[in-house]
Design a protein around this motif. Structure first.
Motif, PDB file in Angstrom:
ATOM      1  N   GLU A  27       0.814  -1.214   0.000  1.00 20.05           N
ATOM      2  CA  GLU A  27       0.000   0.000   0.000  1.00 20.05           C
ATOM      3  C   GLU A  27       0.852   1.271   0.000  1.00 20.05           C
ATOM      4  OE1 GLU A  27      -3.123   0.314  -0.328  1.00 20.05           O
ATOM      5  OE2 GLU A  27      -4.111  -1.559   0.280  1.00 20.05           O
ATOM      6  N   TYR A  36      -8.507   9.954  -9.711  1.00 24.51           N
ATOM      7  CA  TYR A  36      -8.826   9.041  -8.611  1.00 24.51           C
ATOM      8  C   TYR A  36      -8.588   9.717  -7.258  1.00 24.51           C
ATOM      9  CZ  TYR A  36      -9.078   4.980 -11.776  1.00 24.51           C
ATOM     10  OH  TYR A  36      -9.434   4.089 -12.756  1.00 24.51           O
ATOM     11  N   ARG A  54     -11.010   9.916  -4.104  1.00 22.42           N
ATOM     12  CA  ARG A  54     -10.746   8.981  -3.008  1.00 22.42           C
ATOM     13  C   ARG A  54      -9.922   9.535  -1.851  1.00 22.42           C
ATOM     14  NH1 ARG A  54      -8.913   3.899  -6.926  1.00 22.42           N
ATOM     15  NH2 ARG A  54     -10.955   3.568  -7.909  1.00 22.42           N
ATOM     16  N   THR A  97      -8.485  10.866   1.409  1.00 23.63           N
ATOM     17  CA  THR A  97      -9.025  10.999   2.760  1.00 23.63           C
ATOM     18  C   THR A  97      -8.519  12.306   3.381  1.00 23.63           C
ATOM     19  OG1 THR A  97      -7.129   9.935   3.818  1.00 23.63           O
ATOM     20  CG2 THR A  97      -8.894   8.487   2.997  1.00 23.63           C
ATOM     21  N   ASP A 155      -4.844  12.077   3.763  1.00 21.27           N
ATOM     22  CA  ASP A 155      -4.166  12.274   2.479  1.00 21.27           C
ATOM     23  C   ASP A 155      -4.020  13.766   2.183  1.00 21.27           C
ATOM     24  OD1 ASP A 155      -3.910   9.558   1.783  1.00 21.27           O
ATOM     25  OD2 ASP A 155      -5.898   9.516   0.867  1.00 21.27           O
ATOM     26  N   GLU A 183      -0.397   8.311  -4.227  1.00 21.42           N
ATOM     27  CA  GLU A 183      -0.850   7.615  -3.021  1.00 21.42           C
ATOM     28  C   GLU A 183      -2.321   7.901  -2.742  1.00 21.42           C
ATOM     29  OE1 GLU A 183       1.898   9.006  -0.105  1.00 21.42           O
ATOM     30  OE2 GLU A 183       3.520   7.669  -0.760  1.00 21.42           O
ATOM     31  N   CYS A 184      -2.736   9.149  -2.989  1.00 22.14           N
ATOM     32  CA  CYS A 184      -4.132   9.536  -2.756  1.00 22.14           C
ATOM     33  C   CYS A 184      -5.097   8.786  -3.667  1.00 22.14           C
ATOM     34  CB  CYS A 184      -4.318  11.037  -2.987  1.00 22.14           C
ATOM     35  SG  CYS A 184      -3.523  12.103  -1.775  1.00 22.14           S
ATOM     36  N   HIS A 194      -5.172   5.676  -4.231  1.00 24.25           N
ATOM     37  CA  HIS A 194      -5.519   4.397  -3.589  1.00 24.25           C
ATOM     38  C   HIS A 194      -5.718   3.271  -4.608  1.00 24.25           C
ATOM     39  CE1 HIS A 194      -5.706   5.868   0.530  1.00 24.25           C
ATOM     40  NE2 HIS A 194      -6.227   6.972   0.031  1.00 24.25           N
ATOM     41  N   ASN A 195      -4.765   3.188  -5.544  1.00 26.32           N
ATOM     42  CA  ASN A 195      -4.714   2.066  -6.481  1.00 26.32           C
ATOM     43  C   ASN A 195      -3.283   1.544  -6.448  1.00 26.32           C
ATOM     44  OD1 ASN A 195      -3.997   0.820  -9.191  1.00 26.32           O
ATOM     45  ND2 ASN A 195      -6.206   1.039  -9.450  1.00 26.32           N
ATOM     46  N   ILE A 196      -3.117   0.322  -5.974  1.00 28.55           N
ATOM     47  CA  ILE A 196      -1.778  -0.215  -5.724  1.00 28.55           C
ATOM     48  C   ILE A 196      -0.929  -0.268  -6.996  1.00 28.55           C
ATOM     49  CG2 ILE A 196      -0.542  -2.339  -5.111  1.00 28.55           C
ATOM     50  CD1 ILE A 196      -2.748  -2.813  -2.990  1.00 28.55           C
ATOM     51  N   LEU A 241       0.049   3.194  -8.097  1.00 27.37           N
ATOM     52  CA  LEU A 241       1.034   3.730  -7.156  1.00 27.37           C
ATOM     53  C   LEU A 241       2.449   3.263  -7.494  1.00 27.37           C
ATOM     54  CD1 LEU A 241       1.908   5.004  -4.392  1.00 27.37           C
ATOM     55  CD2 LEU A 241       1.321   2.818  -3.354  1.00 27.37           C
TER      56      LEU A 241
END
Length: 265
Positions: A27, A116, A120, A122, A125, A161-162, A164-166, A169
């Protein structure tokens, strides 16, 4: 390192510890070179015995995810950025098409990442993005090109990172690694172009604002416009460097050069 590890709730086996550390690496929470807490502290955070912890760390090290340095603790191995092998990394700057393809790929991927991220991200983030933008603003004020360029890479990493797609990333991180390892040397010349630093800062502000506002379309457009500008600016910086080199040679030639120049002429 803050407490990022959670107590093991179930069977408290080495496999449970392995799974949690794997997830943190995948992650992007644990990054290449990060040092893990000492054995006693890790045992406390996981709430497992030290023999179980040692078994887990040995398993992760055997799989190449962790490395133990004598007297230097346990660190996350260099597992990111392997998309480009060292021989390929050496080839890319020697071939103009590869550099162009690199930026074309980044334009599309960063557009997706920003879109994304706007959907997504948070609160945590966004807090991290805010801190990076503050550092970028400070570097801009001091006029430190290298610090500004370094913060630029950190900003784009954070947007990735924000998202949230591995997979996104890790592929983006491998792209940014080409920058941080100096494969594209002329990127620093971009910061020396008239008005470029101000324009780049404005573009990063636009990406940041769109992600914070939760506007996916605006975030995607801002990210793609930014890479288009970088592409044009790198080409201009390269041309400008060629002009300076030729001008310097003309000046030397017409000033008579040094004795060696005259003998060779």
């Amino acid at each position: 390192m803050n407490d990022i590890f959670s107590r093991i709730d179930h069977s408290r086996t080495a496999d449970e510890v392995v799974g949690q550390i794997e997830s943190l690496i995948l992650e992007g929470v644990l990054r290449t070179g990060d040092r893990l807490p000492g054995e006693r502290e890790l045992s406390r955070q996981f709430e497992v015995s030290r023999p179980i912890l040692r078994d887990a760390l040995k398993a992760l090290e055997a799989r190449g995810l962790l490395v133990t340095r004598h007297g230097g603790g346990t660190h996350v191995a260099d597992v990111i950025g392997q998309v480009f092998s060292p021989p390929v990394m050496e080839l890319i700057p020697r071939h103009r098409k590869a550099a162009g393809d690199y930026l074309e790929y980044r334009r599309e991927m960063e557009g997706v990442a920003a879109e994304y991220a706007a959907r997504r991200a948070t609160a945590d983030d966004l807090a991290l993005l805010d801190r990076i933008m503050e550092r970028m603003e400070a570097a801009h004020r001091t006029g430190d090109f290298e610090d500004e360029a370094e913060t630029d890479v950190e900003f784009h990493n954070a947007v990735g990172e924000c998202a949230h797609n591995i997979i996104l990333l890790h592929t983006l991180r491998s792209c940014y690694r080409l920058l941080s390892e100096g494969v594209f040397q002329n990127r620093l010349l971009v910061f020396a172009l008239p008005g470029a630093r101000e324009e780049l800062l404005a573009q990063h502000r636009a990406i940041h604002a769109a992600v914070k506002a939760g506007d996916p379309a605006a975030a995607r457009k801002a990210a793609m416009d930014h890479i288009t500008y970088v592409e044009r600016s790198m080409a201009e910086a390269e041309r400008t460097g060629d002009w300076q080199r030729v001008s310097r040679l003309r000046l030397r030639q017409r000033a008579g050069g040094d004795p060696a120049d005259k003998r060779n002429g």
